[in-house]
Write an enzyme that holds these catalytic residues in place. Structure first.
Site, short mmCIF file in Angstrom:
data_model
loop_
_atom_site.label_atom_id
_atom_site.label_comp_id
_atom_site.label_asym_id
_atom_site.label_seq_id
_atom_site.Cartn_x
_atom_site.Cartn_y
_atom_site.Cartn_z
N SER A 270 -48.76 -10.64 -19.47
CA SER A 270 -49.24 -9.82 -18.36
C SER A 270 -49.03 -10.53 -17.03
O SER A 270 -48.99 -11.77 -16.96
CB SER A 270 -50.73 -9.54 -18.56
OG SER A 270 -51.44 -10.76 -18.59
N GLY A 274 -49.68 -14.41 -16.07
CA GLY A 274 -48.47 -15.05 -15.54
C GLY A 274 -48.71 -15.65 -14.16
O GLY A 274 -48.14 -16.69 -13.82
N GLU A 291 -41.72 -13.55 -17.46
CA GLU A 291 -41.33 -12.18 -17.85
C GLU A 291 -42.63 -11.40 -17.96
O GLU A 291 -43.31 -11.44 -19.00
CB GLU A 291 -40.61 -12.19 -19.20
CG GLU A 291 -39.25 -12.86 -19.18
CD GLU A 291 -38.12 -11.88 -18.92
OE1 GLU A 291 -38.39 -10.73 -18.53
OE2 GLU A 291 -36.96 -12.27 -19.10
N CYS A 325 -42.68 -3.50 -22.68
CA CYS A 325 -42.73 -3.83 -21.25
C CYS A 325 -41.88 -2.83 -20.48
O CYS A 325 -42.13 -2.56 -19.31
CB CYS A 325 -42.26 -5.26 -21.02
SG CYS A 325 -40.67 -5.62 -21.78
P1 NAD Z 1 -51.22 -11.60 -22.16
O1 NAD Z 1 -50.87 -12.01 -20.78
O2 NAD Z 1 -52.60 -11.18 -22.46
O3 NAD Z 1 -50.89 -12.80 -23.19
C1 NAD Z 1 -49.61 -13.39 -23.25
C2 NAD Z 1 -49.75 -14.81 -23.82
O4 NAD Z 1 -50.46 -15.63 -22.88
C3 NAD Z 1 -50.54 -14.91 -25.12
O5 NAD Z 1 -49.88 -15.83 -25.96
C4 NAD Z 1 -51.89 -15.44 -24.66
O6 NAD Z 1 -52.60 -16.13 -25.66
C5 NAD Z 1 -51.47 -16.37 -23.55
N1 NAD Z 1 -52.51 -16.68 -22.58
C6 NAD Z 1 -53.61 -15.96 -22.25
N2 NAD Z 1 -54.31 -16.57 -21.27
C7 NAD Z 1 -53.64 -17.72 -20.97
C8 NAD Z 1 -53.83 -18.77 -20.03
N3 NAD Z 1 -54.87 -18.77 -19.19
N4 NAD Z 1 -52.94 -19.77 -19.98
C9 NAD Z 1 -51.85 -19.77 -20.79
N5 NAD Z 1 -51.61 -18.80 -21.71
C10 NAD Z 1 -52.49 -17.78 -21.80
O7 NAD Z 1 -50.17 -10.44 -22.56
P2 NAD Z 1 -50.14 -9.52 -23.85
O8 NAD Z 1 -51.26 -8.54 -23.77
O9 NAD Z 1 -49.96 -10.32 -25.09
O10 NAD Z 1 -48.74 -8.73 -23.65
C11 NAD Z 1 -48.58 -7.56 -22.90
C12 NAD Z 1 -48.00 -7.85 -21.53
O11 NAD Z 1 -46.77 -8.56 -21.64
C13 NAD Z 1 -47.66 -6.59 -20.76
O12 NAD Z 1 -48.05 -6.73 -19.41
C14 NAD Z 1 -46.14 -6.50 -20.87
O13 NAD Z 1 -45.51 -5.76 -19.84
C15 NAD Z 1 -45.77 -7.95 -20.83
N6 NAD Z 1 -44.44 -8.17 -21.42
C16 NAD Z 1 -43.38 -8.39 -20.57
C17 NAD Z 1 -42.09 -8.55 -21.08
C18 NAD Z 1 -40.91 -8.78 -20.16
O14 NAD Z 1 -39.81 -9.04 -20.66
N7 NAD Z 1 -41.08 -8.68 -18.86
C19 NAD Z 1 -41.88 -8.51 -22.47
C20 NAD Z 1 -42.98 -8.29 -23.31
C21 NAD Z 1 -44.26 -8.12 -22.76
#
Ligand code: NAD
Length: 538
Positions: A270, A274, A291, A325
């Site tokens: 997310s 990010g 990403e 995404c």
């Molecule tokens: P998320 O941001 O909740 O989690 C992603 C990862 O980050 C997980 O492994 C999580 O454990 C980790 N994380 C959480 N908090 C953290 C922190 N404080 N420090 C470091 N790592 C941490 O995302 P999600 O719900 O798993 O995935 C959905 C999101 O991902 C959507 O917004 C989607 O658009 C995006 N996404 C983007 C792409 C792209 O290519 N642009 C591809 C796939 C998904």
């Protein structure tokens, strides 16, 4: 397809790892139907840390099947102490790997691709079971990893630096691309296999080690993939810590983001998370590849072929139950075609209602949302859209079902202003907002007004529209398609996108440059030192 009955939202909601710690007597891995899990080397309780050996000391969680919220198997997660072991192993292995010639590294990646091929169906079905996407999409995701292995194998023999002409006599500039060191991969739940694959193949051929922190709700896919890689590395006498794994929650992700030993953090997830990770890596002058979220639109011009628009929109808006995404979230239609497009899309949605169900069943086209938290967000977003003056043209309902799965109806909403807060936000669910425009410039402005810049598509037959769309005053996204939907990028193209999508490029023709550092060497093969001319020594 779904048996209606018990209420879906009976269970309580909580954070990712916590929601996995549901008490359960029977694990799906013990049922014959899921025999493929054992063929992948999974067991009832799986160690979620690999540093050359499988050993974890953190909390035990359960990975849950979104189609019925029953546990698949258990995972012993990693702690920050486990992370320390894994990063040391990755670093040590990288030192040896950097000395292996690139084409030989490519040969190992070729073998990883073959290993994945041999388990394509099993692994694809595990992706479906754990994430909730339908089986062809699960298998397709593994195929993307296979494809990038093929791509990277060829690249290992051809990626190169330039020899640049010097303005000084007897001089030449040589550009060499060296590995970064350790690449940390933090991945999202919705692509539990391919995202790691893109990073893995390109980082390996360019001489890096990897440390993977998968999403807490898809650890079994990560463990199964790492087991296959382990087999290949072992068979070639390569230190297996080269591809280390630490399953766990945000604490492990934080340790990785802040660790100077991780030269590149490749984060997929997310925008919210990010933003934190990006700043932390930047604060230590590390490299980061982001990403992040998307809020993707299809524009339907007045000359568009509607026989293409309708299936393309349905594929991109309801596929993976709106959890790509690149899912189409906004459909921006020329006023002259608006009524017709809306009616046809509604009819198409209605045809799929009977095909919502278990993602592993052959007839299913739409699976469940990944989590109950996702269902709550779906409900809250629809409620917000209604308050803002929106009209639900189709869907808008959580499906009660006897299985206890996270099923919702794909939803079409009209009547909102194009810049309503609810539209400007990414909601990870199958909700499509249909909007109207009168000039292409207006439609492009609507496409570009969101904070995200991932994917976009224009349906038109006119060449002037196409070049405007892909030019400097066109779409500001990383993916700028014409007559194909916002989803379905190819390896040769690039994923990623601009603005709050993060600007990263994980897979594409020049993505390998993300995994290397440039060393420019000026060689003086003359006997002169032109720069020091005029300096006299006694
Ligand atoms: P998320 O941001 O909740 O989690 C992603 C990862 O980050 C997980 O492994 C999580 O454990 C980790 N994380 C959480 N908090 C953290 C922190 N404080 N420090 C470091 N790592 C941490 O995302 P999600 O719900 O798993 O995935 C959905 C999101 O991902 C959507 O917004 C989607 O658009 C995006 N996404 C983007 C792409 C792209 O290519 N642009 C591809 C796939 C998904």
């Amino acid at each position: 397809m779904l048996a209606r009955g018990a209420s879906l939202l009976a269970s309580s909601l909580s954070s990712p790892v916590a929601s996995l710690r549901m008490a359960s007597s029977s694990l799906l891995i013990n049922e014959p139907k899921y025999g493929f899990l054992r063929e992948l080397g999974l067991t009832e309780k799986n160690q979620g840390v690999f540093d050359g050996a499988w050993k974890a000391s953190g909390p035990v969680s359960q990975s849950v099947n979104p189609a019925n919220n029953r546990p698949i198997a258990e995972i012993v997660n990693g702690t920050v102490a486990d992370y320390e072991r894994a990063i040391s192993a990755a670093k040590a292995a990288q030192s040896m790997w950097a000395d292996v010639p690139a084409p030989r590294r490519g040969e190992i990646v070729r073998q990883i691709g073959d290993k994945l091929r041999s388990q394509l169906k099993n692994l694809g079905h595990l992706v479906s079971l754990e994430m909730g996407k339908i089986a062809p999409e699960g298998v397709g995701e593994v195929q993307e990893y296979v494809d990038i292995c093929d791509f990277a194998t060829g690249l290992s023999r051809t990626y190169n630096g330039q020899i640049i002409q010097s303005e000084r006599p007897g001089h030449m500039l040589l550009e060499n691309w060296n590995p970064l060191g350790v690449v940390g991969v933090i991945s999202a739940f919705n692509f539990p296999c391919a995202v790691y694959g893109w990073n893995n193949a390109l980082a390996l051929i360019t001489g890096n080690a990897l440390l993977w922190k998968p999403a807490p709700s898809t650890p079994l896919t990560a463990i199964a993939v790492t087991r296959l890689i382990e087999d290949v590395l072992k068979a070639n006498d390569i230190p297996t810590g080269l591809c280390s794994l630490v399953c766990g929650d945000a604490d492990v992700g934080q340790a990785l983001s802040k660790d100077k030993r991780v030269n590149l953090v490749s984060f997929t997830g997310s925008t919210e998370v990010g933003r934190i990770v990006g700043q932390q890596v930047q604060a230590r002058f590390g490299k980061v590849l982001l990403e992040l979220g998307g809020n993707n639109a299809i524009i339907v011009a007045d000359d568009a072929d509607l026989d293409m628009v309708v299936p393309a929109t349905v594929f991109a808006a309801v596929g993976t139950a709106g959890q790509r995404c690149t899912t189409t979230r906004r459909l921006i239609v020329h006023e002259s075609k608006y009524e017709e497009v809306l009616e046809r899309i509604k009819r198409a949605y209605a045809q799929f209602e009977s095909r919502i169900g278990d993602p592993l069943e052959a007839n299913t086209i739409i699976g469940p949302l990944h989590s109950m938290e996702g269902v709550l967000k779906y409900k809250a977003t629809i409620a917000e859209a209604l308050v803002a003056g929106g009209k639900v043209e189709y869907g808008g309902k959580v499906l009660d079902n006897a299985d206890g799965g996270n099923y919702v109806l794909p939803t079409i909403i009209t009547g909102l202003k194009h810049d309503a807060d609810v539209i400007l936000r990414e909601t990870f669910a199958p909700i499509l907002y249909v909007l109207k425009f009168s000039t292409l410039d207006e439609a492009i402005a609507i496409n570009n007004e969101v904070a995200q810049g991932l994917s976009s598509s224009l349906f038109t037959q006119r060449i002037d529209n196409v070049f405007k769309w892909m030019g400097p005053k066109g779409s500001d996204c990383g993916i700028v398609n014409v007559n194909i939907p916002t989803s379905g990028a190819e390896i040769g193209g690039a994923f990623g996108g601009e603005k709050e999508t993060g600007g990263g490029r994980e897979s594409g023709s020049d993505s390998w440059k993300q995994y290397v550092r440039r060393s420019t060497c000026t060689i003086n093969f003359s006997k002169q030192l032109p720069l020091a001319q005029g300096i006299k020594f006694e």
